[in-house]
Design an enzyme around this catalytic site. Structure first.
Site, PDB file in Angstrom:
ATOM      1  CG  ASP A  45      26.020  39.295  20.729  1.00  0.00           C
ATOM      2  OD1 ASP A  45      24.993  39.956  20.540  1.00  0.00           O
ATOM      3  OD2 ASP A  45      27.506  40.390  21.729  1.00  0.00           O
ATOM      4  CB  SER A  46      20.527  39.233  20.940  1.00  0.00           C
ATOM      5  OG  SER A  46      20.020  38.630  19.756  1.00  0.00           O
ATOM      6  CG  ASP A  84      26.821  39.299  16.921  1.00  0.00           C
ATOM      7  OD1 ASP A  84      27.388  40.468  16.247  1.00  0.00           O
ATOM      8  OD2 ASP A  84      25.494  40.156  17.184  1.00  0.00           O
ATOM      9  CE  LYS A 114      26.302  42.619  14.637  1.00  0.00           C
ATOM     10  NZ  LYS A 114      26.309  42.684  15.737  1.00  0.00           N
ATOM     11  CD  GLU A 116      28.692  44.785  20.916  1.00  0.00           C
ATOM     12  OE1 GLU A 116      28.399  45.210  21.211  1.00  0.00           O
ATOM     13  OE2 GLU A 116      27.373  44.497  20.268  1.00  0.00           O
ATOM     14  CD  GLU A 183      21.964  48.084  19.372  1.00  0.00           C
ATOM     15  OE1 GLU A 183      23.121  47.129  18.706  1.00  0.00           O
ATOM     16  OE2 GLU A 183      20.986  47.427  20.876  1.00  0.00           O
TER      17      GLU A 183
HETATM   18  O1  KIV Z   1      22.958  40.594  18.791  1.00  0.00           O
HETATM   19  C1  KIV Z   1      22.223  41.236  18.065  1.00  0.00           C
HETATM   20  O2  KIV Z   1      20.607  40.640  17.888  1.00  0.00           O
HETATM   21  C2  KIV Z   1      22.085  42.719  17.280  1.00  0.00           C
HETATM   22  C3  KIV Z   1      20.794  42.799  17.626  1.00  0.00           C
HETATM   23  C4  KIV Z   1      21.660  44.944  17.477  1.00  0.00           C
HETATM   24  C5  KIV Z   1      20.027  42.836  16.347  1.00  0.00           C
HETATM   25  O3  KIV Z   1      23.536  42.696  17.648  1.00  0.00           O
END
Ligand code: KIV
Length: 287
Positions: A45-46, A84, A114, A116, A183
């Site tokens: 999500d970056s 993500d 993925k 968080e 992280e």
């Molecule tokens: O979204 C992202 O780029 C991440 C980083 C921690 C790699 O989750």
């Protein structure tokens, strides 16, 4: 070589081979990363900050993630692609959360997903795993919490906080997570987590003892001169050469030295009878 499966990635770790992960958000760079032998791509999500111009990952939507994941999947054959889950796509009820995790696979073709979160997300992880959705936990610094944290500080810096991270890791593993992203936590904490769990740990800003490492592609390529995080490894400095290439193109167009005959289609004899073009208008004619 087909895309590595979860058991293959896990057995590489067991045999001591570090996993290399890089973020990718589009077809061009995904293809280049795959050709370079990076076999584990994270559509993070970056993307909100690297490509979409947001100040944080918070505005990124599920539709944004599906759109970018599709591009990465379309361009690759050998990479394991992880999508993500963005802010608010898994926080408003477990049914919706599982449904969104499933969409990443079903609608975008991701091989795993993925999110968080730590121990409190165990039930969600188990439901995904039961549904056949390989899920990766992300603990330590969780950028989606940046509004609460007041930025992006390192996590697990007291014995109590470190203990909580270890508990989170163990709970996620027990719930069925197939890997963990660690992280921005102290080296010792990441090393302890890696020793205590049997699943792969992928670190960023968490030291060398994880089972693998992940980096944000824009950091590795040096694409943002104003953002060079300490934990990033910069293997190229592409911002200046890219800017110079754009400037040369702009100058050539302004000087009318681009395009030349080489980049133009000439009609030749087949256009006989077509009115001849008038001489180009000069800037004074335009006025
Ligand atoms: O979204 C992202 O780029 C991440 C980083 C921690 C790699 O989750």
């Amino acid at each position: 070589m087909p895309r590595p499966t979860i058991p293959q990635l896990q057995s590489r770790v067991t045999s001591g081979e570090p996993l290399v992960m890089l973020t990718a958000y589009d077809s061009t760079f995904a293809r280049l990363a795959e050709a370079a032998g990076i076999d584990f791509l994270l559509v993070g999500d970056s993307v909100g900050m690297t490509l979409l111009g947001h100040a944080s990952t918070v505005p990124v939507t599920m539709d944004d993630m599906l759109h970018h994941t599709r591009a990465v999947v379309r361009a690759t054959q050998n990479a394991h692609v992880v999508c993500d889950l963005p802010f608010m796509s898994y926080h408003c009820g477990e049914d919706e959360a599982v449904r969104n995790a499933g969409r990443a696979m079903q609608e975008a073709g991701a091989q795993s997903v993925k999110f968080e979160g730590g121990a409190r997300w165990s039930s969600f992880v188990t439901r995904c795993t039961d549904a056949g959705i390989p899920i990766m936990g992300h603990i330590g610094l969780r950028p989606q919490q940046s509004s609460l944290l007041g930025g992006y500080p390192a996590q697990g810096r007291t014995a109590e906080a470190a203990e909580q991270l270890l508990d989170d890791a163990l709970a996620l593993e027990a719930a069925g997570a197939w890997a963990l992203l660690l992280e921005k936590m102290p080296v010792e904490v990441a090393a302890a987590i890696t020793q205590h769990v049997r699943i792969p740990t992928i670190g960023i800003g968490s030291g060398p003892h994880c089972s693998g490492q992940v980096q944000v592609m824009h950091d590795v390529l040096g694409l943002d001169e104003n953002f060079r995080p300490r934990h990033s490894a910069q293997y190229a400095d592409l911002a200046a050469p890219i800017r110079e290439a754009f400037a040369r193109y702009a100058n050539d167009v302004k000087a009318r030295s681009f395009p030349t005959d080489k980049q133009s289609v000439n009609g030749g004899d087949a256009l006989a009878g077509f009115p001849m073009p008038r001489p180009p208008r000069s800037s004074s004619t335009l006025l």
